[in-house]
Write a protein that holds these residues in place. Structure first.
Motif, PDB file in Angstrom:
ATOM      1  N   PHE A 251       0.840  -1.182   0.000  1.00 34.11           N
ATOM      2  CA  PHE A 251       0.000   0.000   0.000  1.00 34.11           C
ATOM      3  C   PHE A 251       0.881   1.239   0.000  1.00 34.11           C
ATOM      4  N   GLU A 252       0.527   2.213  -0.824  1.00 35.46           N
ATOM      5  CA  GLU A 252       1.311   3.441  -0.894  1.00 35.46           C
ATOM      6  C   GLU A 252       1.160   4.276   0.361  1.00 35.46           C
ATOM      7  N   VAL A 253      -0.017   4.216   0.966  1.00 36.65           N
ATOM      8  CA  VAL A 253      -0.269   4.988   2.179  1.00 36.65           C
ATOM      9  C   VAL A 253      -0.871   4.064   3.234  1.00 36.65           C
ATOM     10  N   GLU A 254      -0.803   4.488   4.463  1.00 40.55           N
ATOM     11  CA  GLU A 254      -1.332   3.690   5.564  1.00 40.55           C
ATOM     12  C   GLU A 254      -2.859   3.767   5.627  1.00 40.55           C
ATOM     13  N   PHE A 282       1.873   8.776   9.852  1.00 42.40           N
ATOM     14  CA  PHE A 282       1.910   7.968   8.630  1.00 42.40           C
ATOM     15  C   PHE A 282       1.324   8.774   7.469  1.00 42.40           C
ATOM     16  N   LYS A 283       1.532   8.263   6.266  1.00 42.45           N
ATOM     17  CA  LYS A 283       0.970   8.900   5.082  1.00 42.45           C
ATOM     18  C   LYS A 283      -0.503   8.504   4.925  1.00 42.45           C
ATOM     19  N   PHE A 284      -1.303   9.456   4.474  1.00 40.51           N
ATOM     20  CA  PHE A 284      -2.703   9.153   4.202  1.00 40.51           C
ATOM     21  C   PHE A 284      -3.156   9.943   2.983  1.00 40.51           C
ATOM     22  N   ASN A 285      -4.264   9.522   2.412  1.00 44.01           N
ATOM     23  CA  ASN A 285      -4.879  10.294   1.339  1.00 44.01           C
ATOM     24  C   ASN A 285      -6.387  10.358   1.551  1.00 44.01           C
ATOM     25  N   LEU A 286      -7.050  11.090   0.698  1.00 42.62           N
ATOM     26  CA  LEU A 286      -8.497  11.292   0.795  1.00 42.62           C
ATOM     27  C   LEU A 286      -9.111  11.023  -0.571  1.00 42.62           C
ATOM     28  N   LYS A 333      -4.705   3.268  -5.308  1.00 38.25           N
ATOM     29  CA  LYS A 333      -4.096   4.160  -4.324  1.00 38.25           C
ATOM     30  C   LYS A 333      -4.763   4.060  -2.948  1.00 38.25           C
ATOM     31  N   ALA A 334      -5.637   3.093  -2.764  1.00 39.19           N
ATOM     32  CA  ALA A 334      -6.268   2.910  -1.455  1.00 39.19           C
ATOM     33  C   ALA A 334      -5.229   2.504  -0.419  1.00 39.19           C
ATOM     34  N   GLY A 335      -5.396   3.009   0.803  1.00 42.99           N
ATOM     35  CA  GLY A 335      -4.466   2.692   1.874  1.00 42.99           C
ATOM     36  C   GLY A 335      -4.762   1.365   2.537  1.00 42.99           C
ATOM     37  N   LYS A 336      -3.909   0.997   3.475  1.00 41.00           N
ATOM     38  CA  LYS A 336      -4.083  -0.255   4.199  1.00 41.00           C
ATOM     39  C   LYS A 336      -5.384  -0.252   4.996  1.00 41.00           C
ATOM     40  N   PHE A 337      -5.791   0.930   5.449  1.00 42.48           N
ATOM     41  CA  PHE A 337      -7.051   1.079   6.170  1.00 42.48           C
ATOM     42  C   PHE A 337      -7.894   2.144   5.465  1.00 42.48           C
ATOM     43  N   GLY A 408     -22.554   2.603  14.763  1.00 47.08           N
ATOM     44  CA  GLY A 408     -21.870   3.824  15.168  1.00 47.08           C
ATOM     45  C   GLY A 408     -20.988   4.380  14.068  1.00 47.08           C
ATOM     46  N   ALA A 409     -20.263   5.461  14.390  1.00 46.28           N
ATOM     47  CA  ALA A 409     -19.398   6.138  13.429  1.00 46.28           C
ATOM     48  C   ALA A 409     -18.297   6.885  14.188  1.00 46.28           C
ATOM     49  N   PRO A 410     -17.171   7.123  13.486  1.00 44.40           N
ATOM     50  CA  PRO A 410     -16.863   6.688  12.126  1.00 44.40           C
ATOM     51  C   PRO A 410     -16.524   5.207  12.078  1.00 44.40           C
ATOM     52  N   ARG A 411     -16.631   4.648  10.895  1.00 47.71           N
ATOM     53  CA  ARG A 411     -16.292   3.251  10.682  1.00 47.71           C
ATOM     54  C   ARG A 411     -15.024   3.160   9.854  1.00 47.71           C
ATOM     55  N   ALA A 412     -14.157   2.251  10.223  1.00 50.94           N
ATOM     56  CA  ALA A 412     -12.891   2.074   9.509  1.00 50.94           C
ATOM     57  C   ALA A 412     -12.652   0.591   9.285  1.00 50.94           C
ATOM     58  N   PHE A 413     -11.960   0.267   8.198  1.00 48.42           N
ATOM     59  CA  PHE A 413     -11.828  -1.130   7.795  1.00 48.42           C
ATOM     60  C   PHE A 413     -10.389  -1.445   7.367  1.00 48.42           C
ATOM     61  N   TYR A 414      -9.967  -2.649   7.674  1.00 47.36           N
ATOM     62  CA  TYR A 414      -8.717  -3.179   7.134  1.00 47.36           C
ATOM     63  C   TYR A 414      -8.992  -3.511   5.675  1.00 47.36           C
ATOM     64  N   THR A 415      -8.292  -2.871   4.755  1.00 49.74           N
ATOM     65  CA  THR A 415      -8.646  -2.919   3.336  1.00 49.74           C
ATOM     66  C   THR A 415      -8.674  -4.319   2.736  1.00 49.74           C
ATOM     67  N   PRO A 416      -7.723  -5.217   3.027  1.00 50.92           N
ATOM     68  CA  PRO A 416      -7.842  -6.566   2.461  1.00 50.92           C
ATOM     69  C   PRO A 416      -9.142  -7.274   2.834  1.00 50.92           C
TER      70      PRO A 416
END
Length: 495
Positions: A251-254, A282-286, A333-337, A408-416
């Motif tokens: 992943f390019e970004v975390e 860490f690096k992130f994108n939007l 370009k999706a991150g690990k999360f 609830g929110a926010p929700r976050a996911f491990y991309t794989p």
């Protein structure tokens, strides 16, 4: 032929006068029992007073069942006047008998100071486990089935007695919706739909929620849908969740923040700015996934000159929010999360993203759910304030999730994992379906400090829904629960 025993909440003779007059005029009615709580006063000629502490407890349900003599029992759940349409009681009884159901309920009218409004309800199904499922206020039971269900009740509840009875009944008998308008009553709760949906997380209702969770968990165990938090391997108890190594480093970004948007010119800049000011190690994108915006939203996004912002224009008529989530998750370009942010909400401060990502490693989970603060459009706190969903526990959260209406929110996911499970291509309930699916195998982590501002305003998608839209939403979520429950039962059978 006398076929029905009726049970009516009672405060005083004036309160029940009109309701009882209508019942006495019907030749099918056998006995009328008045459910008198401690504040009730007086008697009513021709009716039997039953003293109860409240209307929802196990003790009250057992009192009702103990006085059922007729083949059919009618339980009314409101204190206001009940008026049946002509021959409606006969219709209730006929459908109950023709269908062989354990319980029937019907569409009706709600009478308010604005007039009489139609109040259609939805079909009951296997996964309709919400304790706030709307049956209307008239429940008509097969007397024998009601007694059998009562015999199966193992626990004593102050709040969950009627809920427990319904769950027990559903294990062996059908609960049938009559798609006909058979009665009218007075609507006591005239709040907007967007104000009602948070009742179950109100701290004042915590005792009630604990009981409802216990009743639902017992039901899941009895039907084979319960998922234990532990399993036995080589004679040792170990967590019954799949471990994650987080070892995929391609992943390019975390992290990637994902915002789905359509026509939110008033709020989209606030959402984007709250992401771009995040401070992380860490690096992130939007990724802002733009769906047919025509009000200037698209141009506002394009005006940003920041390499971290990826503007995805995805004008597909056949895609809902879940579909756009899938596009972002599978983007190169999706991150690990991948972390959620709605287009009219904001991250609470610059530490939200770091906090959410840290939770994955600290708790070894495939999904993290945060805590949010309810605010107005100007970020001023509004009731009910902090929504922390503390009904979620590591031990029983994935079982209780089948009872409640959101995670609830926010929700976050491990991309794989997100790429593997995928999200239903809908614009309502897609996140809930995903959370249920993930929790079947993986632990879901929690952040209990507020990290997100959920802004309520007139253009919110769920601020004030009409009854038809609410019914469509609830019916779909019940289907999600049905499918998930069926999958869990099948998984348990396989061992």
């Amino acid at each position: 032929m006398k076929k029905i025993d009726c049970f009516i909440p009672f405060v005083n003779a004036e309160q029940v006068q009109a309701t009882i007059a209508g019942l006495k005029d019907n030749e099918l009615v056998n006995n009328i029992f008045l459910l008198a709580t401690p504040e009730a006063e007086g008697e009513v000629e021709g009716c039997y007073r039953l003293n109860v502490n409240d209307l929802q407890s196990t003790a009250t349900i057992k009192t009702i069942v103990g006085h059922v003599q007729a083949p059919v029992a009618l339980v009314y759940t409101k204190h206001v006047t009940l008026k049946f349409a002509p021959f409606a009681i006969e219709r209730f009884v006929k459908i109950l008998e023709d269908s062989g159901s354990g319980m029937v309920y019907a569409d009706h009218y709600n009478v308010t100071d604005r007039g009489a409004d139609k109040a259609p309800v939805i079909d009951y199904q296997f996964g309709a486990l919400r304790d706030d499922f709307d049956f209307g206020s008239v429940l008509v039971f097969c007397g024998a089935c009601m007694k059998k269900a009562c015999e199966k009740m193992k626990s004593e509840y102050s709040h969950a007695g009627l809920y427990d009875l319904r769950l027990k009944l559903s294990q062996f008998a059908a609960i049938t919706h009559i798609n006909e308008y058979l009665y009218s009553d007075v609507e006591l709760d005239t709040r907007k739909s967007g104000e009602k949906i948070f009742d179950y997380v109100d701290p004042r209702n915590r005792g009630r929620q604990i009981e409802m969770e216990a009743a639902c968990t017992e039901h899941l165990k009895e039907i084979g849908g319960y998922l234990s938090p532990i399993k036995v391997v080589d004679g040792k108890e170990v967590p019954n969740f799949k471990h994650i190594e987080f070892g995929e480093d391609n992943f390019e970004v975390e992290a990637t923040v994902m915002i789905p948007v359509r026509n939110r010119i008033r709020t989209i800049r606030d959402a984007i700015d709250s992401v771009l000011r995040q401070k992380t190690t860490f690096k992130f994108n939007l990724m802002v996934v733009d769906n047919f915006s025509t009000d200037g939203t698209r141009e506002a996004i394009a005006a940003y000159d920041d390499p971290r912002l990826i503007h995805i224009i995805a004008d597909f008529y056949d895609m809902g929010i879940g579909g756009y989530w899938n596009l972002a998750a599978h983007h190169p370009k999706a991150g690990k999360f991948v972390v959620q942010l709605d287009s009219d909400d904001m991250y609470k401060d610059e530490n939200t993203l770091q906090t959410m990502v840290n939770a994955f490693y600290e708790q070894n989970v495939a999904m993290v759910v945060g805590t949010y603060l309810m605010t107005d459009i100007d970020c001023n706190p509004i009731p009910p304030g902090v929504i922390d969903h503390k009904e979620w526990t590591p031990e029983n959260g994935r079982n209780n999730a089948l009872r409640i209406n959101g995670l609830g929110a926010p929700r976050a996911f491990y991309t794989p994992v997100l790429r593997d499970v995928k999200i239903p291509n809908t614009s309502y309930g897609e996140d809930y379906a995903l959370g249920l699916n993930i929790s079947r195998t993986y632990q879901i982590g929690r952040v209990y400090e507020p990290v997100y501002m959920c802004r309520r305003w007139d253009d919110n998608s769920d601020a004030s829904l009409d009854v038809e839209k609410m019914n469509r939403n609830n019916l779909y979520k019940d289907r999600i629960r049905t499918w998930e429950l069926q999958a869990r039962i099948a998984m348990n059978k396989k061992g």
